[in-house]
Structure formats: structure tokens, C-alpha cells
Design a protein around this motif. Structure first.
Motif, mmCIF file in Angstrom:
data_model
loop_
_atom_site.group_PDB
_atom_site.id
_atom_site.type_symbol
_atom_site.label_atom_id
_atom_site.label_comp_id
_atom_site.label_asym_id
_atom_site.label_seq_id
_atom_site.Cartn_x
_atom_site.Cartn_y
_atom_site.Cartn_z
ATOM 1 N N LEU A 200 0.810 -1.221 0.000
ATOM 2 C CA LEU A 200 0.000 0.000 0.000
ATOM 3 C C LEU A 200 0.844 1.273 0.000
ATOM 4 N N GLY A 201 2.154 1.119 0.153
ATOM 5 C CA GLY A 201 3.022 2.291 0.137
ATOM 6 C C GLY A 201 3.328 2.868 1.497
ATOM 7 N N ALA A 202 3.290 2.047 2.553
ATOM 8 C CA ALA A 202 3.655 2.545 3.889
ATOM 9 C C ALA A 202 5.031 3.202 3.823
ATOM 10 N N THR A 203 5.137 4.383 4.423
ATOM 11 C CA THR A 203 6.410 5.104 4.393
ATOM 12 C C THR A 203 7.319 4.725 5.553
ATOM 13 N N SER A 204 6.763 4.175 6.630
ATOM 14 C CA SER A 204 7.540 3.651 7.751
ATOM 15 C C SER A 204 6.655 2.690 8.522
ATOM 16 N N MET A 205 7.293 1.821 9.308
ATOM 17 C CA MET A 205 6.496 0.852 10.081
ATOM 18 C C MET A 205 7.349 0.315 11.222
ATOM 19 N N ILE A 206 6.669 -0.101 12.293
ATOM 20 C CA ILE A 206 7.328 -0.662 13.470
ATOM 21 C C ILE A 206 6.319 -1.535 14.203
ATOM 22 N N ASP A 207 6.806 -2.554 14.927
ATOM 23 C CA ASP A 207 5.857 -3.303 15.755
ATOM 24 C C ASP A 207 5.890 -2.713 17.163
ATOM 25 N N ILE A 208 4.738 -2.732 17.818
ATOM 26 C CA ILE A 208 4.612 -2.094 19.126
ATOM 27 C C ILE A 208 4.981 -3.123 20.189
ATOM 28 N N SER A 209 6.256 -3.139 20.534
ATOM 29 C CA SER A 209 6.754 -4.066 21.544
ATOM 30 C C SER A 209 7.004 -3.364 22.874
ATOM 31 N N ASP A 210 7.399 -2.096 22.832
ATOM 32 C CA ASP A 210 7.748 -1.371 24.054
ATOM 33 C C ASP A 210 6.690 -0.365 24.485
ATOM 34 N N GLY A 211 5.763 -0.023 23.609
ATOM 35 C CA GLY A 211 4.738 0.971 23.892
ATOM 36 C C GLY A 211 4.521 1.831 22.663
ATOM 37 N N LEU A 212 3.286 2.204 22.387
ATOM 38 C CA LEU A 212 2.979 2.960 21.176
ATOM 39 C C LEU A 212 3.795 4.241 21.088
ATOM 40 N N LEU A 213 3.796 5.046 22.148
ATOM 41 C CA LEU A 213 4.494 6.330 22.088
ATOM 42 C C LEU A 213 6.001 6.134 21.964
ATOM 43 N N ALA A 214 6.540 5.179 22.697
ATOM 44 C CA ALA A 214 7.979 4.920 22.621
ATOM 45 C C ALA A 214 8.375 4.446 21.238
ATOM 46 N N ASP A 215 7.583 3.545 20.666
ATOM 47 C CA ASP A 215 7.945 3.001 19.357
ATOM 48 C C ASP A 215 7.720 4.011 18.237
ATOM 49 N N LEU A 216 6.649 4.797 18.326
ATOM 50 C CA LEU A 216 6.496 5.883 17.355
ATOM 51 C C LEU A 216 7.628 6.894 17.504
ATOM 52 N N GLY A 217 8.155 7.027 18.724
ATOM 53 C CA GLY A 217 9.300 7.903 18.938
ATOM 54 C C GLY A 217 10.509 7.456 18.139
#
Length: 320
Positions: A206-223
Motif C-alpha cells: 500500500l506504500g507505507a512510508t515507515s512501520m514498526i511493531d509495538i513491543s515497548d509501547g505505542l508512544l515509545a515506538d512511534l518515537g
């Protein structure tokens, strides 16, 4: 029978006998000096995680099979978060000599069952004696001709979306740590993550520009994405609906359920950024937006409703 009674090679024989799945990616499985895994893409996605008893799991909280599922999911989710398809797992088990051999066998069952959800198989590993029960898993994956979805690609104007359960495992951990065993939905979420593996490769298409799995916490991982992409990310608290059982548990325990949702880890949901005009399926929940970097978003780069998060640590840190 303990692992000491069975001996190293008896343990290996009993465990590998339970990993009998086949895969077109695996040309040679357990039993030789190394496995042989096909790489149709000519690139290999690889990730490793370690689970230590007392730090990541407790045997009085989770069965061996549960822990096997968790150990595999932590690694398979990393492959999916790169837009890859998992192909194989390597597992190292360091165990006390008095560990029951049946526990190791059930662990293998959990590892194999979780891997099977993605089409991957366990192809080998190692064992060692150790006073602390430790499980180390390495996952391999194939990009199927696509470019990897990395953390550096988020652009101002992108939307931020999440797929999978979020906050459930953190709620389950809190419940277990307070000495309770229900609600079952939340406790089981901690014991066995439900990872939307298939959405990783689909996000890449779909063209995701970045991605991560939420292992440590949403805010931490989006950080991590914000820092790597040199952007800011703002999350909307009202984008999340607190499930009834989570709300009731939070009330009973005297905690804010949004702490579980925003800063709790171990669900291994996927968080990704997409161009604003991307049409996402109902499996994705749009929770925020990517902003230009600014002094206000300096540091971890993530805000909630335009403000810095003040609900405590934004996620898990092993050494904090």
C-alpha cells in the motif's frame, strides 16, 4: 525427566521431533551443522530477541506453550514490520539442569505453532546449561521483491495508523502483577499476542512510508520513527476506544486505561505511516499524523493531542 537426565542431545532430539512442519523456504532443517534456507529475494530480513525468566516471563503466570508463542511472536512481528514474510526461526534455549523435559517440549510446541501462523518453521538452534532460563530467537524473512519498510521514511502530512490489539497485554501484565487472573481476555493477551502478521507485507504494497511493531509501547515506538525520520508525530487520544473489560479492570485497579494503550507494550501490533490519501482497510485504525520537526517535538518527537505526554514513561526500557 529433567533436561539433565535427558542430556543435551536427548533434549535436542525430543525438541526437534516436535518441529516437523515443512516450508518451501527450508531446504535443510534441523539435524546438521546448520540449516539451509532459500532466499528467493536474494536478501534476508533478520531479527533477534531474548526472553529472560523473571524479566520477560514467569512460569507461574504462563505455560511453556504460552511462552513459546510469545517468544516466536516477538521476532515474527519484527519481520512483518519490515514488510517481510517470515520464513524461519532459530532458537537457543539456556536452561537449569533441573528443568523438566516436558516443559522444553511444550515450549517447542508453542514456538512451532506460532511460526506456523506465518508459514515459517523452526530450523535449528542451540542449548546450554544456565542458572537462568533464557530463550533467544532469531527470525528470518523474505521481502518477496519489495523494498523494506524502514523507520526513516515518515513524511510530514502522512497519517499514522495501528493494526492489531493495543493495551491488552499491558493490562494483562498489570492484572497478573497484582495477583489476579481475570479478566481472561486481558490475561491471555499478555500470555499470547495476536499479531496481524499478514498486514505487514500488505502495508508495504500500500506504500507505507515507515512501520514498526509495538513491543515497548505505542508512544515509545512511534518515537523511534519520529527520531529516525526527523519528524514529529501527534497521536489523538480520542482515536482509541477503551474496551469494556479494559475499562472495568482499570477502574478496579485504580489506573488510567490510556496508560496501557499509549505506553504499554507486548501486543506486537503494527504501527505505520502512510500518505494521507491511502485507502486503508478496516483492520487499520488511524490514530494520528506526522508533523514537521520542531523544537516542541524535539526529543522523542511524539505528542498526544498536541502536548507532551505526562502519564509517565512512554514505554518500556530494559535498563531504566
Amino acid at each position: 525427566m529433567t533436561v539433565a537426565t535427558a542430556g543435551e542431545f536427548g533434549l535436542i532430539s525430543r525438541v526437534t521431533a516436535r518441529l516437523g512442519a515443512e516450508s518451501p523456504y527450508v531446504l535443510l532443517g534441523p539435524g546438521d551443522d546448520a540449516a539451509l534456507v532459500a532466499t528467493p529475494d536474494r536478501r534476508v530480513v533478520a531479527s533477534t530477541d531474548v526472553l529472560v525468566e523473571g524479566r520477560h516471563f514467569r512460569r507461574d503466570w504462563s505455560s511453556a506453550r504460552d511462552i513459546g508463542h510469545r517468544a516466536a511472536a516477538a521476532n515474527l512481528a519484527d519481520i512483518a514490520a519490515m514488510g517481510g514474510r517470515p520464513t524461519a526461526l532459530l532458537v537457543a534455549l539456556c536452561a537449569p539442569a533441573n528443568l523438566q523435559i516436558s516443559w522444553a517440549e511444550e515450549l517447542a510446541d508453542g514456538l512451532a505453532a506460532e511460526a506456523a501462523k506465518t508459514g515459517a518453521v523452526v530450523v535449528g538452534g542451540d542449548t546450554s546449561a544456565s542458572p537462568t532460563l533464557t530463550i533467544a530467537v532469531t527470525a528470518l524473512g523474505d521481502l518477496e521483491g519489495r523494498e523494506p519498510v524502514v523507520r526513516t521514511g515518515a513524511q510530514p502530512g502522512d497519517i499514522v495508523a495501528v493494526a492489531g490489539r493495543i493495551g491488552h497485554a499491558a493490562a494483562g501484565y498489570t492484572i497478573l502483577s497484582r495477583g489476579f487472573r481475570s479478566p481472561k481476555l486481558l490475561v491471555e493477551a499478555f500470555r499470547r499476542p495476536e499479531v496481524p502478521y499478514h498486514l505487514g507485507p500488505l502495508a508495504a504494497r500500500l506504500g507505507a512510508t515507515s512501520m514498526i511493531d509495538i513491543s515497548d509501547g505505542l508512544l515509545a515506538d512511534l518515537g523511534h520513527i519520529a527520531t529516525a525520520s526527523d519528524v514529529g508525530i501527534d497521536v489523538r487520544r480520542n482515536a482509541f476506544t477503551v474496551p469494556e473489560q479494559m475499562r472495568d479492570a482499570a477502574t478496579a485497579l485504580g489506573v488510567d486505561p490510556y496508560g496501557w494503550i499509549l505506553a504499554g507494550g507486548d501486543d506486537h501490533a503494527l504501527a505505520a505511516t502512510f500518505p494521507a490519501d491511502t485507502e486503508l482497510s478496516a483492520e487499520w485504525l488511524v490514530v494520528g499524523s506526522v508533523l514537521p520537526a520542531s523544537p516542541f517535538t524535539a526529543g522523542d518527537g511524539v505528542t498526544v493531542d498536541g502536548r507532551r505526554y505526562t502519564g509517565g514513561a512512554p514505554g518500556w526500557d530494559h535498563f531504566r
